[in-house]
Design a protein around this motif. Structure first.
Motif: not given
Length: 369
Positions: A106-133
């Motif tokens: 669940f914290p992983g899902v929260f981090l993805v939501i927070a990333a797309f709420s705070v960051l522009p789309v491209r950095p948020a995508l990069a953050y999400t890929v890194t987290l999933l990795a």
């Protein structure tokens, strides 16, 4: 193409509400984490990540409640703080070679939501890929449930999709709303323009038909024209003419209040939509409007008067009829000497409303423009 819109702080008007909502969300999250912490303590265990999350939520709530830190700092503090807590927890699992527990996804899902709420789309995508990795690598090393990993990846994809297209839809809606507003607003005065007011009158006419045109269902239009406005432009210049138009617009709007709407109908003409066709009210408002413009002396601007033609919805079978009647009465008022209100057919209309006693005498002595 992915948008590059940077994170935007709220406007000053939105900031108090956003602060209250943000504080409430932080306190609710802190309450949920406190329940988790108490449940863990009853089982004789305590996770540092829960304690750290509780401290982060309370700290951010206090920061927002008792200070005026920039929003960018608040958002990035939440994202970086939560990221640090989750990564620390995952590293501890790696050190102990323990499988990732269900509650850690669940914290992983929260981090993805927070990333797309705070960051522009491209950095948020990069953050999400890194987290999933990171989750995937730990799942392989510790033999964690790959089904849960797949669900986390699907949730991340859904969040990314909704965020990207949600931003597009929001931006398009904002552009559309602004274009709609501009298409119905007079740039000089800020009032409705002819198109915007015509739509208002059509809606009022439809309501009057629905209510059989009686009682409160009727409406009135007052077409006001600034007398000798060409002389203002020729004598004082177009800049002064524009100031006169803005002054008259402000006076009409202030005088009318919530009794109706006012628009710049074109040139030096203003059209007022009054939400009643009751004769005593119409006569009173018409006289007040005429008098308010007449006595609105402003230093540096010439005094002005208006001629006003009045027509009610009861007198026409269409919007066009009502407007033509008001226009004809406006010209009757001009033909009768200007600076007056024409409430009915020429020769049958009651005399113009008398000027109330008081400050009017100063304007009566001023040069008419």
């Amino acid at each position: 193409m992915l948008p590059h819109t940077p994170h935007q702080p709220p406007s000053r008007a939105q900031e108090p509400l956003r602060r209250r909502v943000y504080v409430a969300v932080c306190l609710l999250a802190a309450g949920a984490l406190l329940v988790v912490l108490l449940a863990d303590l009853r089982r004789g265990q305590m996770e540092t990540s829960v304690v750290a999350g509780l401290a982060l939520c309370l700290g951010v709530a206090a920061l927002l409640r008792f200070s005026r830190v920039p929003w960018l700092l608040v958002d990035y503090t939440v994202l970086l703080g939560a990221s640090g807590i989750v990564v620390t927890q995952l590293l501890e699992l790696l050190r102990l070679q323990q499988a990732i527990p269900v509650r850690s996804y669940f914290p992983g899902v929260f981090l993805v939501i927070a990333a797309f709420s705070v960051l522009p789309v491209r950095p948020a995508l990069a953050y999400t890929v890194t987290l999933l990795a990171i989750f995937a690598g730990l799942s392989v090393v510790t033999g964690s449930d790959v089904v849960l990993l797949g669900q986390l990846a699907l949730a991340a994809l859904l969040i990314a999709h909704l965020s990207y297209f949600g931003r597009q839809v929001s931006a398009e809606r904002a552009r559309s709303d602004e274009q709609f507003r501009l298409s119905r607003t007079d740039v000089l005065t800020g009032l409705d323009n002819r198109r915007g007011m015509y739509e208002r009158i059509q809606r009022a006419f439809t309501r009057s038909l629905d209510e059989d045109g009686g009682g409160n269902g009727g409406f009135t239009v007052l077409l006001a024209d600034i007398d000798h406005f060409k002389r203002v432009n020729d004598t004082f210049g177009h800049d002064v003419g524009d100031q006169v138009l803005r002054r008259v617009a402000a006076v009409l709007q202030r005088q009318l209040g919530d009794q109706g709407s006012v628009a710049r109908w074109g040139g030096e003409e203003f059209l007022i939509l009054l939400h009643t066709s009751d004769p005593p009210v119409v006569r009173a408002v018409a006289g007040q409007v005429w008098h308010a413009v007449r006595t609105a002396a402003v230093a540096g601007l010439p005094p002005v008067t208006t001629s006003v033609g009045v027509a009610t919805s009861d007198e026409g079978v269409s919007v066009g009829d009502v407007l033509r009647i008001a226009d004809r009465r406006l010209y009757d008022a001009k033909g009768a000497g200007r600076d007056r209100v024409q409430l009915g057919p020429a020769g049958h209309s009651p005399a113009p409303a008398p000027l109330p006693p008081g400050p009017a005498s100063r304007t009566e002595q001023a040069e008419r423009v």
